[in-house]
Design an enzyme around this catalytic site. Sequence first.
Site, PDB file in Angstrom:
ATOM      1  N   CYS A 106      41.476 -50.964   8.648  1.00 25.95           N
ATOM      2  CA  CYS A 106      40.626 -50.890   7.462  1.00 25.95           C
ATOM      3  C   CYS A 106      39.160 -51.098   7.802  1.00 25.95           C
ATOM      4  O   CYS A 106      38.283 -50.655   7.063  1.00 25.95           O
ATOM      5  CB  CYS A 106      41.084 -51.909   6.412  1.00 25.95           C
ATOM      6  SG  CYS A 106      41.371 -53.560   7.075  1.00 25.95           S
TER       7      CYS A 106
ATOM      8  N   GLY B 221      47.080 -45.301  -4.371  1.00 25.79           N
ATOM      9  CA  GLY B 221      48.147 -46.259  -4.619  1.00 25.79           C
ATOM     10  C   GLY B 221      47.637 -47.522  -5.279  1.00 25.79           C
ATOM     11  O   GLY B 221      48.249 -48.047  -6.222  1.00 25.79           O
TER      12      GLY B 221
ATOM     13  N   GLU C 297      42.867 -53.894  -1.714  1.00 26.34           N
ATOM     14  CA  GLU C 297      41.985 -53.479  -0.632  1.00 26.34           C
ATOM     15  C   GLU C 297      42.350 -52.038  -0.345  1.00 26.34           C
ATOM     16  O   GLU C 297      43.493 -51.755   0.025  1.00 26.34           O
ATOM     17  CB  GLU C 297      42.197 -54.351   0.603  1.00 26.34           C
ATOM     18  CG  GLU C 297      41.287 -53.967   1.757  1.00 26.34           C
ATOM     19  CD  GLU C 297      41.836 -54.409   3.084  1.00 26.34           C
ATOM     20  OE1 GLU C 297      41.926 -53.553   3.992  1.00 26.34           O
ATOM     21  OE2 GLU C 297      42.193 -55.581   3.223  1.00 26.34           O
TER      22      GLU C 297
END
Length: 521
Positions: A302, A245, A265
């Site tokens: 993350c 994405g 990110e």
Amino acid sequence: MTLTGKLLIGARDVPGSEGTMKALNPATNQLIEPDFALGGVADVDRAATLADEAFDVYSHTSLAKRAAFLDSIADNLDKVRQALAARAALETGVPEAQLEGEAIKAATQFRQFADVVRRGRFLQLAIDPAQPDRQPRPRMDHRLQKIALGPVAIFGASNFPIAYSVAGGDTASALAAGATVILKAHNAHPGASEIQARAIRDAVQAHGLPEGVFSMVRGGGNAIGEALVDHPLIKAVTFTGSERGGMALYRRAQLRPDPILVFTEMTSINPTFILPHAQAEKGALIGDGFVERMLVNVGQACLKPALLIAIDGPGFEAMRAAMIKRVNETLARPMLTPGIHAAYLNGLGQIEDAGARRIAEGSPASAALHGASALLEVDGAQFLSETLLAEEVFGPAALLVKVRNEAEMLAVARSLRGQLSAAMHLEVEDLPLAQRLLPVLERRTGRIVVNAFAHPQEVTFATVHGGPFPATSDSRFTSVGMTSIERFLRPVAYQGFPQALLPEVLRDANPLALPRLIDGV
């Protein structure tokens, strides 16, 4: 708190033009009221036009007024904290108490950036006074400050519905820089997004700022995101999500007639290296702690430590046994969205197909969107021969890599792509190996942790949440911490200006007593 389900475009509540959606409770797999409006290209255009009209006024507000505005957002978030946490819990399956903590963190970030604005260091003010008598050519007066890029588009994250979503660090740092913001809310938590957006909009109105300082849009597919990236009035984009994405948006932005910055990110497995003496002395403790941090947020973070590299030697079996025990005792819990859950199962299957062996698994899923934890293992040679083993599996799973010696540990480190973070566990006797490993890690990450794990992370001036591709699309910047404001700034020089025309912060009198570099001093 009553939710309207509408888009917030400037001062207006907009019903949207592309239908509606409902939020999903992942704990029950049931839809939740109310309907939420979906917008389209026309809604993006209206929001972008308002943001552009507001930019010149907002970006030139005094530092004191901008800081007070940020503080008001924090105060508003505090007022809605319980309602926000309750709604976010329904939409994510995350415990309400944890989400209250996340709301506190979000408010804290706005207050931290208010302090950054008041101090004014982010402006990086510099003055090189005129030297009319310089030979062979006089020097004119030169002065520099940083200003905001312009209106920016921010894509809300899925995995932290408050602290890195509508009222997250991207929004706080962009508004602190003087940028106007269009926020694309994540469809995984539309109600929580609306509550946060209203807290921001209320502050805009209370401070008499132009309505286009902040808008929130939402869409049912890729069209609204693409429209944001394509819009000629948007000057930068932030995105947190998958590599696929993020790179789609990045490439799209480079194809514009005027390419713009996209700060992504994307993906990270946050490798943890256990050096021999640390492993021999406290291997079990490290192994248990690694799995504990891996399981935070059902592995949907993350900074989740997902890869542990250790030498087959003293302490290895104790560490391995502690990891297996912790995983086997873990209950399956709801994951954030059907898409994340499906991707997790698919990712597990792919690394098993690539040769990883499952050596532990938590209790089986008792509901449709629950994620069961897993620990897998490979040896160093397998890891080095199969690049798929280094791919992120977003969820409650980790990979243990058993290497033969220090040379193979270093080879594994060199094989890794860019990461958000890396960790080393070591004792004093491990320093020679750590010194060899350190430059390898410096080239592959923006943050190196010693004798702790990648998660959690403090939000400070020294924070770096970034790294080489594919962790981010621009390793020069951080998306978390006070210096994340630098993403939204660019320098402007003022040459030969009379005092009356100069920005106040660059005038000789320096009425705000801000730090400035004068003739390099």
